[in-house]
Design a protein around this motif. Sequence first.
Motif, PDB file in Angstrom:
ATOM      1  N   GLY A  17       0.798  -1.219   0.000  1.00 40.89           N
ATOM      2  CA  GLY A  17       0.000   0.000   0.000  1.00 40.89           C
ATOM      3  C   GLY A  17       0.828   1.266   0.000  1.00 40.89           C
TER       4      GLY A  17
ATOM      5  N   TRP B 183       2.415   1.781  -3.447  1.00 37.53           N
ATOM      6  CA  TRP B 183       1.516   2.213  -4.512  1.00 37.53           C
ATOM      7  C   TRP B 183       0.952   3.601  -4.264  1.00 37.53           C
ATOM      8  N   ALA B 184       0.833   3.997  -3.002  1.00 32.10           N
ATOM      9  CA  ALA B 184       0.450   5.379  -2.720  1.00 32.10           C
ATOM     10  C   ALA B 184       1.531   6.326  -3.231  1.00 32.10           C
ATOM     11  N   GLU B 185       2.784   5.945  -3.025  1.00 28.35           N
ATOM     12  CA  GLU B 185       3.902   6.761  -3.497  1.00 28.35           C
ATOM     13  C   GLU B 185       3.958   6.786  -5.022  1.00 28.35           C
TER      14      GLU B 185
ATOM     15  N   THR C 125       1.480   6.306  -7.109  1.00 32.93           N
ATOM     16  CA  THR C 125       0.335   7.065  -7.614  1.00 32.93           C
ATOM     17  C   THR C 125       0.601   8.561  -7.547  1.00 32.93           C
TER      18      THR C 125
ATOM     19  N   SER D 110      -8.171   1.891  -3.615  1.00 34.28           N
ATOM     20  CA  SER D 110      -8.357   2.694  -2.404  1.00 34.28           C
ATOM     21  C   SER D 110      -8.090   1.870  -1.156  1.00 34.28           C
TER      22      SER D 110
ATOM     23  N   MET E  88      -4.312   1.396  -0.570  1.00 39.83           N
ATOM     24  CA  MET E  88      -3.563   2.572  -0.122  1.00 39.83           C
ATOM     25  C   MET E  88      -4.107   3.156   1.177  1.00 39.83           C
TER      26      MET E  88
END
Length: 225
Positions: free
Chosen positions: A125, A128-130, A132, A188, A191
Amino acid sequence: MIMNERSFREDAVPSAHTVSLPHTAPDSAADARVAGILVAARHAFAEKGFDGASMQDLARAAGMSVGNFYRYFASKAAIVQALIALDIEDMARDFLPIFASDDPIATLRQQVRIKLIEHQCNEDGALWAEITATALRKPEIGLACGLMETTIVDYLLQAFAKACGFSPEQSRAQFAAHAALIVMLVKSSAMMPQKDETLRNDLNEMILRIIDQTLDEVAASSVKG
């Protein structure tokens, strides 16, 4: 075996209509080294962020000199693109039992529930937040992320087509928004901040209810019943 931004090509993404898995087992010491680099980079990016992790940091994490590291990857963007390509391959494997099932909707529903309830989506998570966030600033990474989401949507549409007895064109015309919504919700969940486990579990249950309702709408459109 250097990999740069051009190494990630749209034609490298497996087709959702003829799913074939790329051969990913290391064939050589170089392939094994690339795999090791990507494991180390995954952890480094998740810990320090895309901007915070320098090529020197990534080389150190992989146990390599900077000069040797550049023989494999020319930039951080190229590393992220390779990580996305690997995750697309993993996703293709996840969809194989769905495509083979007599009830693709039920199998998909079960797999999504397992991933969300067991927090399998949360394992990467932070990474993938980074990624994105970076995609908004780096067009080449934005392209790779877009290809990943498009590929997953295509896989979902193929599953919906089989479940409902639709042609690929009919499935896309009727269910494109359904597939995009499921991708958005699972992303969602992946993340979601993990500090409050109770809140995370409650939110995942709400996400699952929305996904179940979305899949119910798809199943209700079946021409087989």
